[in-house]
Design a protein around this motif. Structure first.
Motif, short mmCIF file in Angstrom:
data_model
loop_
_atom_site.label_atom_id
_atom_site.label_comp_id
_atom_site.label_asym_id
_atom_site.label_seq_id
_atom_site.Cartn_x
_atom_site.Cartn_y
_atom_site.Cartn_z
N ASN A 160 0.81 -1.22 0.00
CA ASN A 160 0.00 0.00 0.00
C ASN A 160 0.84 1.27 0.00
O ASN A 160 0.35 2.35 -0.34
CB ASN A 160 -0.94 0.01 1.22
N LEU A 161 2.11 1.16 0.39
CA LEU A 161 2.98 2.33 0.43
C LEU A 161 3.91 2.40 -0.78
O LEU A 161 4.83 3.22 -0.81
CB LEU A 161 3.79 2.34 1.73
N SER A 162 3.64 1.57 -1.79
CA SER A 162 4.45 1.62 -3.01
C SER A 162 4.27 2.97 -3.71
O SER A 162 3.20 3.58 -3.66
CB SER A 162 4.05 0.50 -3.96
N ARG A 167 0.85 10.51 -4.77
CA ARG A 167 1.25 11.70 -5.52
C ARG A 167 2.71 12.01 -5.22
O ARG A 167 3.13 12.00 -4.06
CB ARG A 167 0.39 12.91 -5.10
N GLY A 168 3.46 12.32 -6.25
CA GLY A 168 4.87 12.62 -6.06
C GLY A 168 5.72 11.39 -5.82
O GLY A 168 6.93 11.51 -5.58
N GLY A 169 5.10 10.21 -5.82
CA GLY A 169 5.87 8.98 -5.72
C GLY A 169 6.26 8.57 -4.33
O GLY A 169 7.03 7.62 -4.17
N ASN A 255 -5.59 13.09 0.38
CA ASN A 255 -4.91 14.05 -0.50
C ASN A 255 -3.63 13.47 -1.09
O ASN A 255 -3.22 13.85 -2.19
CB ASN A 255 -4.57 15.32 0.27
N GLY A 256 -2.99 12.56 -0.35
CA GLY A 256 -1.73 12.03 -0.82
C GLY A 256 -1.86 10.93 -1.84
O GLY A 256 -0.89 10.62 -2.54
#
Length: 259
Positions: A160-162, A167-169, A255-256
Motif C-alpha cells: 500500500n505504500l508503493s 502523488r509525487g511517488g 490528498n496524498g
C-alpha cells in the motif's frame, strides 16, 4: 432471545469464540479455495455453520452474506442483512497467531447498524450500534486525536505504500504497522492504539463492515479509497479499498493518494 440486534451479535460472537478455541493450535483440517482465494479450515466452517443457524433462526427475515457461504441474491431483497466473516485472519489462525477475529455486522439501507468484532484468544470484544458509542469489553473507546501524518502510526501492508499509489511517488511520513485481521485493524483505530488504517485493493464487505461502524462511532472517518462512504449488502460485495483515520489525518491520506 436477545432483545436487540447488538445483543444478538455479541452472544453469537462469544459462541463463535468457544468453537474457534476448540480448533486453535490443534491441527485443524485445511484446504484451499478455488481461484487462489486463500485457505479455509474446519474452524471457519464450524463457526460459519453455527452463526448462520443461530442468527438466521433469531432473525429469519434478514439476509445473509458470509465469506464461507455461497452468495444468495435473495439477500438483496431483505430490509436487513447479516454480513459475517467467521474467522478474519485465517492464515494467522493456521499459524497459531492469536490475532484472528470474528467479524459480525448487520446492514440496513446500505449502512451498518450493529457490529461486533471479537478476538477470542485475547478476549477482546469490540461493539457498536448506529446510535451508541463504540466499546471494548463494555468500556467506551475513542480514536486518536492525531491530525498530522508525520509520526502517525498506519496499519497497512507494505504494498500500500508503493510509490505508484502516491502523488509525487512517496507516501506521507507514516510509521507503518501490520495486523493480520482487517476487522481488528479498524478496531485498533477506533481504540486509538493506532492512528489510521489503509487498504487500497478491493476489499470484501465481510472484512470491513463491522469494523467500519466501530471506527466511525469512535470518532474516525471511514471511507473507500475514493473518499466515498461504503455501501453494504451491495450486489458486488466489495469496497474500493478502505481509509480510516481521525478527520484531519484522513484528509492527509486522501490528498496524498494518486488517482
Amino acid at each position: 432471545m436477545p432483545e436487540s440486534d447488538l445483543d444478538l451479535l455479541i452472544d453469537a460472537a462469544r459462541e463463535a469464540g468457544r468453537i474457534a478455541r476448540r480448533y486453535f493450535r490443534r491441527d485443524p483440517g485445511i484446504w484451499h479455495k478455488p481461484g487462489d482465494a486463500g485457505p479455509v479450515t474446519e474452524a471457519d466452517i464450524a463457526v460459519n455453520d453455527m452463526l448462520k443457524a443461530e442468527l438466521c433462526t433469531a432473525r429469519p427475515d434478514y439476509g445473509w452474506l458470509s465469506e464461507e457461504t455461497p452468495d444468495d441474491a435473495a439477500r438483496l431483497d431483505a430490509s436487513r442483512a447479516f454480513i459475517v466473516d467467521p474467522i478474519d485472519g485465517t492464515r494467522a489462525f493456521i499459524d497459531g497467531d492469536t490475532s484472528f477475529a470474528h467479524s459480525l455486522a448487520i446492514a440496513s439501507g446500505g449502512a451498518v447498524t450493529a457490529a461486533v468484532v471479537y478476538l477470542p484468544m485475547k478476549d477482546a470484544l469490540y461493539a457498536a450500534s448506529a446510535e451508541g458509542p463504540s466499546t471494548l469489553n463494555g468500556q467506551p473507546i475513542r480514536a486518536s486525536g492525531r491530525s498530522v501524518a508525520e509520526g502517525a502510526t498506519l496499519l497497512a501492508t507494505k504494498p500500500n505504500l508503493s510509490s505508484e499509489h502516491w502523488r509525487g511517488g512517496a507516501p506521507p511520513p507514516f510509521e507503518r504497522k501490520f495486523r493480520a485481521s482487517i476487522a481488528w485493524r479498524l478496531c485498533l483505530v477506533a481504540e486509538g492504539r493506532f492512528d489510521a488504517m489503509l487498504t487500497l485493493r478491493p476489499t470484501w464487505e465481510w472484512d470491513v463492515a463491522a469494523g467500519d461502524l466501530i471506527a466511525r462511532r469512535a470518532g474516525a472517518r471511514v471511507t473507500n479509497r475514493l473518499g466515498n462512504a461504503i455501501r453494504y449488502n451491495a450486489p458486488d460485495p466489495k469496497a474500493a479499498g478502505v481509509i480510516a483515520a481521525p478527520g484531519p489525518l484522513w484528509q492527509s491520506l486522501r490528498n496524498g493518494l494518486a488517482e
